[in-house]
Motif scaffolding. Structure first.
Motif, PDB file in Angstrom:
ATOM      1  N   PRO A  92       0.831  -1.206   0.000  1.00 14.43           N
ATOM      2  CA  PRO A  92       0.000   0.000   0.000  1.00 14.43           C
ATOM      3  C   PRO A  92       0.872   1.265   0.000  1.00 14.43           C
ATOM      4  O   PRO A  92       1.955   1.278   0.585  1.00 14.43           O
ATOM      5  N   GLU A  93       0.353   2.328  -0.645  1.00 20.66           N
ATOM      6  CA  GLU A  93       1.142   3.565  -0.742  1.00 20.66           C
ATOM      7  C   GLU A  93       0.529   4.715   0.045  1.00 20.66           C
ATOM      8  O   GLU A  93       0.973   5.849  -0.042  1.00 20.66           O
ATOM      9  N   GLN A 100      -7.626  -0.594   3.220  1.00 22.94           N
ATOM     10  CA  GLN A 100      -8.334  -1.432   2.240  1.00 22.94           C
ATOM     11  C   GLN A 100      -7.683  -2.819   2.160  1.00 22.94           C
ATOM     12  O   GLN A 100      -8.361  -3.848   2.197  1.00 22.94           O
ATOM     13  N   ALA A 101      -6.345  -2.840   2.095  1.00 22.42           N
ATOM     14  CA  ALA A 101      -5.621  -4.119   2.035  1.00 22.42           C
ATOM     15  C   ALA A 101      -5.884  -4.934   3.300  1.00 22.42           C
ATOM     16  O   ALA A 101      -6.122  -6.143   3.249  1.00 22.42           O
ATOM     17  N   TRP A 102      -5.893  -4.251   4.448  1.00 24.78           N
ATOM     18  CA  TRP A 102      -6.088  -4.903   5.749  1.00 24.78           C
ATOM     19  C   TRP A 102      -7.442  -5.617   5.807  1.00 24.78           C
ATOM     20  O   TRP A 102      -7.599  -6.661   6.436  1.00 24.78           O
ATOM     21  N   SER A 103      -8.431  -5.055   5.093  1.00 29.03           N
ATOM     22  CA  SER A 103      -9.784  -5.615   5.155  1.00 29.03           C
ATOM     23  C   SER A 103      -9.855  -6.998   4.505  1.00 29.03           C
ATOM     24  O   SER A 103     -10.840  -7.703   4.658  1.00 29.03           O
ATOM     25  N   HIS A 104      -8.796  -7.395   3.773  1.00 26.19           N
ATOM     26  CA  HIS A 104      -8.792  -8.722   3.150  1.00 26.19           C
ATOM     27  C   HIS A 104      -8.331  -9.807   4.123  1.00 26.19           C
ATOM     28  O   HIS A 104      -8.315 -10.995   3.779  1.00 26.19           O
ATOM     29  N   GLY A 105      -7.920  -9.398   5.327  1.00 27.41           N
ATOM     30  CA  GLY A 105      -7.569 -10.384   6.352  1.00 27.41           C
ATOM     31  C   GLY A 105      -6.160 -10.954   6.238  1.00 27.41           C
ATOM     32  O   GLY A 105      -5.810 -11.903   6.932  1.00 27.41           O
ATOM     33  N   LYS A 106      -5.350 -10.383   5.357  1.00 29.18           N
ATOM     34  CA  LYS A 106      -3.984 -10.904   5.151  1.00 29.18           C
ATOM     35  C   LYS A 106      -2.957 -10.105   5.950  1.00 29.18           C
ATOM     36  O   LYS A 106      -3.275  -9.065   6.519  1.00 29.18           O
ATOM     37  N   VAL A 107      -1.702 -10.572   5.915  1.00 35.39           N
ATOM     38  CA  VAL A 107      -0.607  -9.775   6.471  1.00 35.39           C
ATOM     39  C   VAL A 107      -0.334  -8.658   5.468  1.00 35.39           C
ATOM     40  O   VAL A 107      -0.126  -8.934   4.282  1.00 35.39           O
ATOM     41  N   VAL A 108      -0.362  -7.407   5.920  1.00 34.74           N
ATOM     42  CA  VAL A 108      -0.129  -6.290   5.006  1.00 34.74           C
ATOM     43  C   VAL A 108       1.238  -5.687   5.326  1.00 34.74           C
ATOM     44  O   VAL A 108       1.553  -5.432   6.495  1.00 34.74           O
ATOM     45  N   VAL A 109       2.042  -5.504   4.278  1.00 33.11           N
ATOM     46  CA  VAL A 109       3.398  -4.974   4.449  1.00 33.11           C
ATOM     47  C   VAL A 109       3.499  -3.661   3.695  1.00 33.11           C
ATOM     48  O   VAL A 109       3.135  -3.591   2.512  1.00 33.11           O
ATOM     49  N   VAL A 122       4.703   6.026  10.012  1.00 35.30           N
ATOM     50  CA  VAL A 122       3.784   5.158   9.263  1.00 35.30           C
ATOM     51  C   VAL A 122       3.308   4.018  10.167  1.00 35.30           C
ATOM     52  O   VAL A 122       2.119   3.704  10.237  1.00 35.30           O
ATOM     53  N   SER A 123       4.247   3.422  10.909  1.00 43.42           N
ATOM     54  CA  SER A 123       3.865   2.278  11.764  1.00 43.42           C
ATOM     55  C   SER A 123       2.889   2.721  12.851  1.00 43.42           C
ATOM     56  O   SER A 123       1.955   1.992  13.186  1.00 43.42           O
ATOM     57  N   ALA A 124       3.062   3.916  13.380  1.00 40.01           N
ATOM     58  CA  ALA A 124       2.141   4.417  14.412  1.00 40.01           C
ATOM     59  C   ALA A 124       0.763   4.686  13.794  1.00 40.01           C
ATOM     60  O   ALA A 124      -0.274   4.330  14.370  1.00 40.01           O
ATOM     61  N   LEU A 125       0.741   5.291  12.596  1.00 38.46           N
ATOM     62  CA  LEU A 125      -0.535   5.585  11.920  1.00 38.46           C
ATOM     63  C   LEU A 125      -1.294   4.294  11.598  1.00 38.46           C
ATOM     64  O   LEU A 125      -2.504   4.203  11.770  1.00 38.46           O
ATOM     65  N   VAL A 126      -0.553   3.303  11.138  1.00 40.22           N
ATOM     66  CA  VAL A 126      -1.152   2.026  10.780  1.00 40.22           C
ATOM     67  C   VAL A 126      -1.649   1.308  12.050  1.00 40.22           C
ATOM     68  O   VAL A 126      -2.722   0.701  12.058  1.00 40.22           O
ATOM     69  N   ALA A 127      -0.885   1.418  13.130  1.00 37.12           N
ATOM     70  CA  ALA A 127      -1.305   0.810  14.407  1.00 37.12           C
ATOM     71  C   ALA A 127      -2.603   1.468  14.883  1.00 37.12           C
ATOM     72  O   ALA A 127      -3.528   0.790  15.345  1.00 37.12           O
ATOM     73  N   GLU A 128      -2.659   2.785  14.723  1.00 39.64           N
ATOM     74  CA  GLU A 128      -3.864   3.516  15.141  1.00 39.64           C
ATOM     75  C   GLU A 128      -5.071   3.105  14.285  1.00 39.64           C
ATOM     76  O   GLU A 128      -6.145   2.781  14.811  1.00 39.64           O
ATOM     77  N   ALA A 129      -4.873   3.081  12.965  1.00 43.60           N
ATOM     78  CA  ALA A 129      -5.990   2.798  12.050  1.00 43.60           C
ATOM     79  C   ALA A 129      -6.501   1.367  12.168  1.00 43.60           C
ATOM     80  O   ALA A 129      -7.654   1.093  11.847  1.00 43.60           O
TER      81      ALA A 129
END
Ligand SMILES: Nc1ncnc2c1ncn2[C@@H]1O[C@H](COP(=O)(O)OP(=O)(O)OP(=O)(O)O)[C@@H](O)[C@H]1O
Ligand SMILES: O=c1ccn([C@@H]2O[C@H](COP(=O)(O)O)[C@@H](O)[C@H]2O)c(=O)[nH]1
Length: 226
Positions: A92-93, A100-109, A122-129
């Motif tokens: 994801p960019e 959106q990628a996370w909603s597929h239930g996979k490991v997202v990198v 980015v890691s903090a934003l993703v952890a929050e979201a």
């Protein structure tokens, strides 16, 4: 349990396949046990090489950051391609693409998102979201020290601290120029503080013990929101 793992770009600079395999096996083990895992990769030396070269040509900070972002995405694809069984196959960019990628239930990198921040943000934003229970920052030192351990050999590891203490410790090393971020940038700290996200900073050399790191059973620093 949702865990976001930030892997320092230095991990990839070491070009050690055993380390990448250890990361792969740890992630597969967590997934098998029902954890949801997101991974954010740093840009490391590849980012610094391109940033330094472009800086010498007079590029502006935004362009330098974009080069760093693309280097971090290259590392992200290395992880994606090591985990084809469980990973979402596109890096994801943006935060929207990540969700959106996370909603597929996979490991997202993922790697970087936008100029003006580091992959720690980015890691903090993703952890929050993703309402993560924990953010693990895997880096090239054992955790947060009272001062930079690369500069001071007598620096002592702080095993438990608050975000207020972390800000004080990192005060001197919080540069915001492309390629000069270290450990956790100001935005990363602000996000974990506002959403009360627990952070564990540990050495990536212990990545084979990721589950133990998560459980607080390995040498590391636990950062609690103030
Ligand atoms: N008080 C401190 N405790 C621990 N590490 C610190 C401290 N102050 C500065 N550092 C530095 O932070 C470095 C770790 O940063 P880290 O590699 O995780 O992220 P980064 O520099 O943003 O880049 P990249 O992810 O691309 O490698 C350590 O090598 C250490 O030198
Ligand atoms: O969201 C982001 C992430 C990164 N950058 C730039 O890339 C480099 C490399 O990332 P590290 O986290 O330092 O490994 C970083 O120094 C920034 O210049 C960015 O602009 N936005």
């Amino acid at each position: 349990m949702n865990v976001i793992l930030k892997v320092s770009g230095k991990f990839f600079d070491e070009e050690d396949p055993a380390k990448l395999l250890a990361l792969k096996n740890s992630v597969l083990q967590l997934v098998k046990e029902g954890y949801r895992v997101g991974i954010v990769t740093g840009g490391g030396q590849t980012a610094r090489k391109y940033i330094n070269l472009a800086r010498k040509m007079g590029s502006n900070e935004a362009f330098l950051d974009l080069l760093g972002i693309w280097a971090s995405r290259l590392n992200a694809y290395l992880v994606v391609f090591s985990l084809p069984e469980v990973a979402y196959m596109k890096v994801p960019e943006s935060l929207e693409e990540f969700i959106q990628a996370w909603s597929h239930g996979k490991v997202v990198v993922t790697g970087g998102f936008q100029p003006g921040q580091s992959t720690a943000a980015v890691s903090a934003l993703v952890a929050e979201a993703t309402n993560a229970d924990l953010l693990v920052v895997a880096t090239n030192v054992d955790g947060v020290y009272e001062k930079d351990p690369r500069l001071y050999s007598d620096a002592k590891l702080v095993s438990r601290l608050t975000t207020t203490e972390l800000k004080r410790i990192l005060e001197g090393s919080q540069s915001v120029s492309a390629g000069t971020y270290e450990l956790l940038d100001p935005l990363a700290i602000k996000i974990v503080e506002r959403s009360r996200i627990r952070v564990i900073v540990a050495n990536y050399n212990r990545i084979s013990k990721l589950k133990e790191i998560i459980k607080g059973e390995e040498v590391a620093s636990i950062v609690e929101p103030a």
